[in-house]
Design a protein around this motif. Structure first.
Motif, PDB file in Angstrom:
ATOM      1  N   PHE A 103       0.828  -1.213   0.000  1.00 20.88           N
ATOM      2  CA  PHE A 103       0.000   0.000   0.000  1.00 20.88           C
ATOM      3  C   PHE A 103       0.855   1.252   0.000  1.00 20.88           C
ATOM      4  O   PHE A 103       0.491   2.276  -0.559  1.00 20.88           O
ATOM      5  CB  PHE A 103      -0.928   0.007   1.218  1.00 20.88           C
ATOM      6  N   TRP A 104       2.015   1.147   0.672  1.00 19.92           N
ATOM      7  CA  TRP A 104       2.866   2.328   0.766  1.00 19.92           C
ATOM      8  C   TRP A 104       3.581   2.613  -0.543  1.00 19.92           C
ATOM      9  O   TRP A 104       4.142   3.696  -0.724  1.00 19.92           O
ATOM     10  CB  TRP A 104       3.852   2.177   1.923  1.00 19.92           C
ATOM     11  N   ARG A 105       3.566   1.674  -1.456  1.00 20.41           N
ATOM     12  CA  ARG A 105       4.146   1.937  -2.772  1.00 20.41           C
ATOM     13  C   ARG A 105       3.139   2.606  -3.707  1.00 20.41           C
ATOM     14  O   ARG A 105       3.495   3.115  -4.741  1.00 20.41           O
ATOM     15  CB  ARG A 105       4.644   0.624  -3.405  1.00 20.41           C
ATOM     16  N   TRP A 106       1.876   2.552  -3.298  1.00 18.47           N
ATOM     17  CA  TRP A 106       0.850   3.161  -4.156  1.00 18.47           C
ATOM     18  C   TRP A 106       1.008   4.673  -4.164  1.00 18.47           C
ATOM     19  O   TRP A 106       1.372   5.280  -3.150  1.00 18.47           O
ATOM     20  CB  TRP A 106      -0.555   2.794  -3.640  1.00 18.47           C
ATOM     21  N   THR A 107       0.716   5.281  -5.315  1.00 21.27           N
ATOM     22  CA  THR A 107       0.812   6.741  -5.399  1.00 21.27           C
ATOM     23  C   THR A 107      -0.570   7.301  -5.695  1.00 21.27           C
ATOM     24  O   THR A 107      -1.407   6.609  -6.285  1.00 21.27           O
ATOM     25  CB  THR A 107       1.769   7.161  -6.538  1.00 21.27           C
TER      26      THR A 107
ATOM     27  N   PHE B 213      -7.543  -6.381  -4.163  1.00 21.85           N
ATOM     28  CA  PHE B 213      -7.568  -5.024  -3.619  1.00 21.85           C
ATOM     29  C   PHE B 213      -7.643  -4.071  -4.796  1.00 21.85           C
ATOM     30  O   PHE B 213      -7.056  -4.345  -5.842  1.00 21.85           O
ATOM     31  CB  PHE B 213      -6.313  -4.745  -2.780  1.00 21.85           C
ATOM     32  N   ALA B 214      -8.360  -2.963  -4.614  1.00 18.78           N
ATOM     33  CA  ALA B 214      -8.542  -1.975  -5.684  1.00 18.78           C
ATOM     34  C   ALA B 214      -9.046  -2.640  -6.956  1.00 18.78           C
ATOM     35  O   ALA B 214      -8.631  -2.310  -8.055  1.00 18.78           O
ATOM     36  CB  ALA B 214      -7.239  -1.212  -5.943  1.00 18.78           C
ATOM     37  N   GLY B 215      -9.887  -3.644  -6.785  1.00 17.92           N
ATOM     38  CA  GLY B 215     -10.579  -4.211  -7.924  1.00 17.92           C
ATOM     39  C   GLY B 215      -9.892  -5.362  -8.621  1.00 17.92           C
ATOM     40  O   GLY B 215     -10.454  -5.949  -9.525  1.00 17.92           O
ATOM     41  N   ALA B 216      -8.664  -5.693  -8.232  1.00 18.33           N
ATOM     42  CA  ALA B 216      -7.975  -6.792  -8.904  1.00 18.33           C
ATOM     43  C   ALA B 216      -7.108  -7.539  -7.905  1.00 18.33           C
ATOM     44  O   ALA B 216      -6.689  -6.974  -6.886  1.00 18.33           O
ATOM     45  CB  ALA B 216      -7.108  -6.247 -10.041  1.00 18.33           C
ATOM     46  N   PRO B 217      -6.842  -8.818  -8.173  1.00 20.08           N
ATOM     47  CA  PRO B 217      -5.934  -9.560  -7.295  1.00 20.08           C
ATOM     48  C   PRO B 217      -4.598  -8.849  -7.216  1.00 20.08           C
ATOM     49  O   PRO B 217      -4.100  -8.333  -8.225  1.00 20.08           O
ATOM     50  CB  PRO B 217      -5.795 -10.919  -7.979  1.00 20.08           C
ATOM     51  N   ILE B 218      -4.034  -8.798  -6.004  1.00 14.17           N
ATOM     52  CA  ILE B 218      -2.809  -8.009  -5.842  1.00 14.17           C
ATOM     53  C   ILE B 218      -1.609  -8.673  -6.498  1.00 14.17           C
ATOM     54  O   ILE B 218      -0.678  -8.002  -6.897  1.00 14.17           O
ATOM     55  CB  ILE B 218      -2.516  -7.724  -4.351  1.00 14.17           C
ATOM     56  N   GLY B 219      -1.646 -10.001  -6.590  1.00 18.02           N
ATOM     57  CA  GLY B 219      -0.516 -10.687  -7.210  1.00 18.02           C
ATOM     58  C   GLY B 219       0.578 -10.969  -6.204  1.00 18.02           C
ATOM     59  O   GLY B 219       0.891 -10.131  -5.355  1.00 18.02           O
ATOM     60  N   GLY B 220       1.143 -12.179  -6.274  1.00 19.46           N
ATOM     61  CA  GLY B 220       2.133 -12.607  -5.289  1.00 19.46           C
ATOM     62  C   GLY B 220       3.355 -11.710  -5.227  1.00 19.46           C
ATOM     63  O   GLY B 220       3.858 -11.396  -4.153  1.00 19.46           O
ATOM     64  N   GLY B 221       3.792 -11.251  -6.387  1.00 13.32           N
ATOM     65  CA  GLY B 221       5.006 -10.449  -6.435  1.00 13.32           C
ATOM     66  C   GLY B 221       4.907  -9.167  -5.628  1.00 13.32           C
ATOM     67  O   GLY B 221       5.890  -8.683  -5.067  1.00 13.32           O
ATOM     68  N   GLU B 222       3.687  -8.628  -5.538  1.00 20.16           N
ATOM     69  CA  GLU B 222       3.483  -7.379  -4.814  1.00 20.16           C
ATOM     70  C   GLU B 222       3.819  -7.515  -3.332  1.00 20.16           C
ATOM     71  O   GLU B 222       4.058  -6.550  -2.625  1.00 20.16           O
ATOM     72  CB  GLU B 222       2.024  -6.922  -4.967  1.00 20.16           C
TER      73      GLU B 222
ATOM     74  N   PHE C 171     -16.553   3.157  -3.825  1.00 23.46           N
ATOM     75  CA  PHE C 171     -17.148   1.831  -3.668  1.00 23.46           C
ATOM     76  C   PHE C 171     -16.060   0.782  -3.465  1.00 23.46           C
ATOM     77  O   PHE C 171     -16.129  -0.058  -2.569  1.00 23.46           O
ATOM     78  CB  PHE C 171     -17.988   1.506  -4.901  1.00 23.46           C
ATOM     79  N   LEU C 172     -15.021   0.893  -4.303  1.00 27.29           N
ATOM     80  CA  LEU C 172     -13.893  -0.036  -4.188  1.00 27.29           C
ATOM     81  C   LEU C 172     -13.230   0.083  -2.834  1.00 27.29           C
ATOM     82  O   LEU C 172     -12.887  -0.909  -2.192  1.00 27.29           O
ATOM     83  CB  LEU C 172     -12.863   0.271  -5.282  1.00 27.29           C
ATOM     84  N   LEU C 173     -13.039   1.332  -2.390  1.00 31.24           N
ATOM     85  CA  LEU C 173     -12.382   1.571  -1.114  1.00 31.24           C
ATOM     86  C   LEU C 173     -13.135   0.865   0.005  1.00 31.24           C
ATOM     87  O   LEU C 173     -12.555   0.180   0.839  1.00 31.24           O
ATOM     88  CB  LEU C 173     -12.286   3.073  -0.839  1.00 31.24           C
ATOM     89  N   LEU C 174     -14.453   1.050  -0.002  1.00 36.57           N
ATOM     90  CA  LEU C 174     -15.270   0.441   1.056  1.00 36.57           C
ATOM     91  C   LEU C 174     -15.161  -1.076   1.013  1.00 36.57           C
ATOM     92  O   LEU C 174     -15.001  -1.733   2.041  1.00 36.57           O
ATOM     93  CB  LEU C 174     -16.727   0.874   0.915  1.00 36.57           C
ATOM     94  N   ALA C 175     -15.220  -1.625  -0.187  1.00 36.73           N
ATOM     95  CA  ALA C 175     -15.084  -3.081  -0.327  1.00 36.73           C
ATOM     96  C   ALA C 175     -13.725  -3.530   0.185  1.00 36.73           C
ATOM     97  O   ALA C 175     -13.592  -4.543   0.871  1.00 36.73           O
ATOM     98  CB  ALA C 175     -15.263  -3.485  -1.787  1.00 36.73           C
ATOM     99  N   ASP C 176     -12.692  -2.730  -0.131  1.00 41.57           N
ATOM    100  CA  ASP C 176     -11.345  -3.085   0.289  1.00 41.57           C
ATOM    101  C   ASP C 176     -11.184  -3.021   1.797  1.00 41.57           C
ATOM    102  O   ASP C 176     -10.474  -3.832   2.398  1.00 41.57           O
ATOM    103  CB  ASP C 176     -10.327  -2.164  -0.381  1.00 41.57           C
ATOM    104  N   VAL C 177     -11.836  -2.036   2.394  1.00 37.30           N
ATOM    105  CA  VAL C 177     -11.752  -1.932   3.856  1.00 37.30           C
ATOM    106  C   VAL C 177     -12.359  -3.184   4.484  1.00 37.30           C
ATOM    107  O   VAL C 177     -11.821  -3.761   5.432  1.00 37.30           O
ATOM    108  CB  VAL C 177     -12.449  -0.657   4.365  1.00 37.30           C
TER     109      VAL C 177
END
Lengths: 259, 466
Positions: free
Chosen positions: B65-69, B161-170, B336-342
């Motif tokens: 999350f901290w890499r997100w801009t 998260f944010a609508g898509a699988p985060i992926g293992g590499g993340e 909407f995505l944010l709420l789902a993610d929370v």
């Protein structure tokens, strides 16, 4: 403390006259091996009600195995253990694990070297536990336990935890626990092993008074001649067999069996 | 060797004595698997491995999350703040799992170390040996944990998260953080060993000579309320919050205060509850369980405290989100995505904290059985049914767990009572999800408890070894 005139709570079992009665517990042809070592190589033993029997022998002579086999803790490879219960004779060796556990809980009493009481329970809770396991309400169980503790000179110490008791006192709690259900046979494995000689003498008196004094049978594994001498009979084991060369009779000092 | 008629003991002067004990050699000598089961070393190693793996996954998620801009994700700030909150929530159960592992590894050595003391080893030798061994076990365990983490990454990466699988590499934390985590686990083990072994080094005789059960003072609750009042006053001094950093700092402080207060009140509340059940105890299992908890309310609390905060937050936040979510339907897609993610985040946090509690329960229980093996064997010989032993073990863990989970969930529900009422009507699924998570978590702990039954079975099936 004087145990010559014990005032133990009465139990439903009436005292039996020693030596005339049939064996309350008997083992015949008991064999038990652990891997390549033979613990019991064909032992015959019969214990009557009101009798105290000391089992002696060097380390590894099979004395603890004999005690465990008679008590139904371990099953022998061959041979038979028979217990005379209130309802008649039962073949202990033929029982399954569950029934043997129940037999130990309800008909037998145990005193181990270290007492092995539950450290977080108080003296009275430890003593009452076998009765609670048998389904007695807690109040009733603790009432009976209290009588036993008082009879063993532990009045006023009911609420103490085991860590707050001396070694001798803890052994008395163990004796109370072994007899609270009115067990007709009590097994003791080095009951005085961790005690000094004076305390050991006291504890042995308490043990004899509360078992043999009630007409019950006591089987003691010990390496202490003084302890053994207080029993009505000594059985010596050597290499898993009863030692024929050893003297059979012991003094019956203080057991009250000859009465 | 020359034939001599008398045996002469080697003279001290004949050997050069450095005056220093060969700590590493002695430690290795005592660490080798011997008559004692390998569980002594394997159990703490497993615990350290799980601790490390969970810590890395959690950190990986937070760092992601901290890499997100803000350019890519407009709400990145909110995500980052919430990730700190989740980290803080997971810190308590993680620390208690790590602590359990460290204590276990230290405690298992008690007997031998006490013997060493009797033989004349100085306290510092004993302490250094213990610290060395615990640290070695911790490092070994955490290396296994790294492997577990790498293996779990693709699976955890499926979480959206944010609508898509985060992926293992993340979830990869990078080598620097990896090294830091291993170092932290080793340090925790070393510290715990040093602190935990003080009793042994003070007295070579008797490790377990505790005579009276500890008493929990009621002042704990007074102090707890006072701290909350002061903290609340302090927090309201900040009228408006604009900056994320300030907000995170405040959140962090609020959290630290909350955890401190819980740790003050928790053991006391558990001991009060146990005393009540002791008075009412009608069966041997209930009696044993109540006494077992009273033996150390702090330990009982430590074991389950990890879910206290989580269960509280999940009810408050979960209900809040469920409510907001249904308030109006015409949100922007982002919100909407944010709420789902929370909601996802809350679920993950609840699951992770229960997972950690389950692990530490498993470790503690296995260690407890091994510690009390002769008592259990003797109880078995006395004819105590195995079910009674099992039931009492189970109650000793489950009743404080139920108490803490339900208690904090209830307090949370009371705080947001109107919302709970509305949400049950308008968003039953969200509420069911929260409740399901809590129930599932309790079940997970129960399973981990059940998993230690074979240890008891093994101890009881080999009574001849005593």
């Amino acid at each position: 403390m004087n145990f010559s005139t014990p005032s133990f709570p009465t139990n439903p079992t009436p005292p039996t006259t020693a030596f005339s009665a049939p064996a309350i517990l008997s083992g015949s042809g008991l064999v038990k091996t652990y891997g390549s070592s033979t613990a019991l190589a064909g032992v015959d033993i019969a214990v009557r009600a009101g009798e105290s029997v000391a089992i002696m022998g060097a380390s590894g002579s099979g004395k603890t195995t004999l005690l465990h086999t008679l008590a139904g803790i371990t099953s022998p490879d061959s041979g038979r253990v028979e217990f005379q219960s209130a309802a008649g004779a039962v073949d202990v060796t033929a029982m399954n694990e569950r029934d043997r556990s129940r037999l130990r809980r309800e008909a037998f009493g145990f005193v181990f070297q270290q007492g092995l009481l539950i450290p977080e329970l108080t003296a009275i809770e430890n003593t009452a536990l076998p009765l609670m396991l048998a389904g007695y309400p807690r109040r009733e169980a603790e009432g009976r336990a209290q009588h036993w503790l008082a009879a063993l000179g532990l009045a006023g110490m009911e609420a103490r935890r085991i860590g707050e008791l001396s070694g001798g006192q803890a052994q008395r709690v163990a004796i109370a626990r072994a007899q609270v259900t009115g067990a007709t046979v009590v097994f003791a494995d080095e009951p005085t092993g961790a005690l000094d000689s004076a305390t050991s003498d006291d504890v042995m008196s308490a043990l004899l008074g509360s078992t043999v004094g009630q007409g019950h049978a006591l089987i003691v594994v010990t390496h202490d001649e003084t302890v053994a001498a207080r029993c009505s009979r000594i059985i010596r084991l050597r290499d898993g067999r009863t030692d024929a060369t050893a003297g059979v009779a012991a003094g019956s000092t203080g057991t009250g069996v000859s009465a | 060797m020359t034939a001599t008629s008398t045996v002469t003991p080697p003279m001290a002067s004949a050997v050069r004595i450095s005056g220093r004990a060969p700590i590493a050699r002695l430690t290795w000598l005592l660490a080798r698997p011997s008559a004692q089961s390998a569980a002594v070393l394997v159990l703490p190693a497993i615990a350290f491995a799980v601790t490390t793996a969970l810590m890395l996954i959690v950190l990986g998620g937070a760092l992601m999350f901290w890499r997100w801009t803000p350019d890519e994700t407009p709400d990145s700030g909110v995500y980052q703040m919430l990730s700190v909150l989740a980290l803080a929530l997971l810190l308590v159960p993680l620390a208690s799992l790590g602590g359990a592992a460290a204590r276990l590894s230290a405690r298992r050595r008690d007997d031998r170390l006490a013997t060493l003391r009797l033989l004349g080893a100085t306290p510092s030798v004993v302490t250094r040996m213990t610290v060395l061994e615990s640290t070695a076990v911790a490092v070994l365990g955490s290396l296994v944990g790294v492997v577990l983490y790498l293996a779990a990454m693709p699976l955890v990466g499926l979480i959206p998260f944010a609508g898509a699988p985060i992926g293992g590499g993340e979830l990869w934390v990078g080598f620097g953080v990896l090294a830091l985590v291993i170092l932290a686990v080793a340090a925790l083990a070393a510290l715990s060993a040093a602190i935990g072994l003080r009793q042994v080094t003070i007295s070579p005789l008797g490790v377990r000579t505790r005579q009276s059960a500890p008493k929990m003072h009621w002042m704990r609750i007074v102090l707890g309320v006072l701290i909350i009042a002061v903290a609340f006053g302090g927090l309201s001094a900040f009228p408006t919050i604009g900056d994320y950093v300030v907000m995170i700092a405040i959140l962090g402080t609020a959290f630290a205060v909350g955890v401190a207060v819980l740790n003050l009140i928790g053991p006391w509340a558990i001991s009060v509850a146990a005393k009540m059940s002791l008075r009412r105890a009608s069966t041997p299992a209930k009696l044993l369980a109540a006494r077992g908890i009273l033996e150390s309310p702090k330990a009982a609390w430590r074991q389950v405290s990890g879910v206290a905060m989580t269960s509280f937050v999940s009810v408050v936040a979960g209900t809040g989100i469920a409510f907001v979510n249904t308030l109006t339907g015409d949100y922007e897609a982002d919100t909407f995505l944010l709420l789902a993610d929370v909601q996802t985040g809350i679920t993950i946090t609840v699951v992770a904290s229960f997972l950690m509690v389950a692990c530490s329960v498993g470790v503690n229980q296995a260690a407890g059985i091994l510690d009390r093996r002769d008592l259990y064997v003797s109880l078995d010989r006395l004819g105590m049914p195995r079910e009674v032993i099992e039931k009492s073990r189970s109650r000793t863990v489950m009743s404080p767990l139920r108490f803490v989970t339900l208690g904090s969930a209830l307090i949370g529900a009371v705080l947001v009572l109107p919302l709970v009422g509305i949400s049950i009507v308008v968003a039953p699924l969200s509420i069911v999800t929260i409740a399901g998570c809590l129930v599932g978590g309790v079940l997970l702990v129960w399973l981990s408890l059940k998993a230690t039954t074979p240890v008891l079975t093994r101890v009881l099936s080999q009574p001849e070894r005593l």
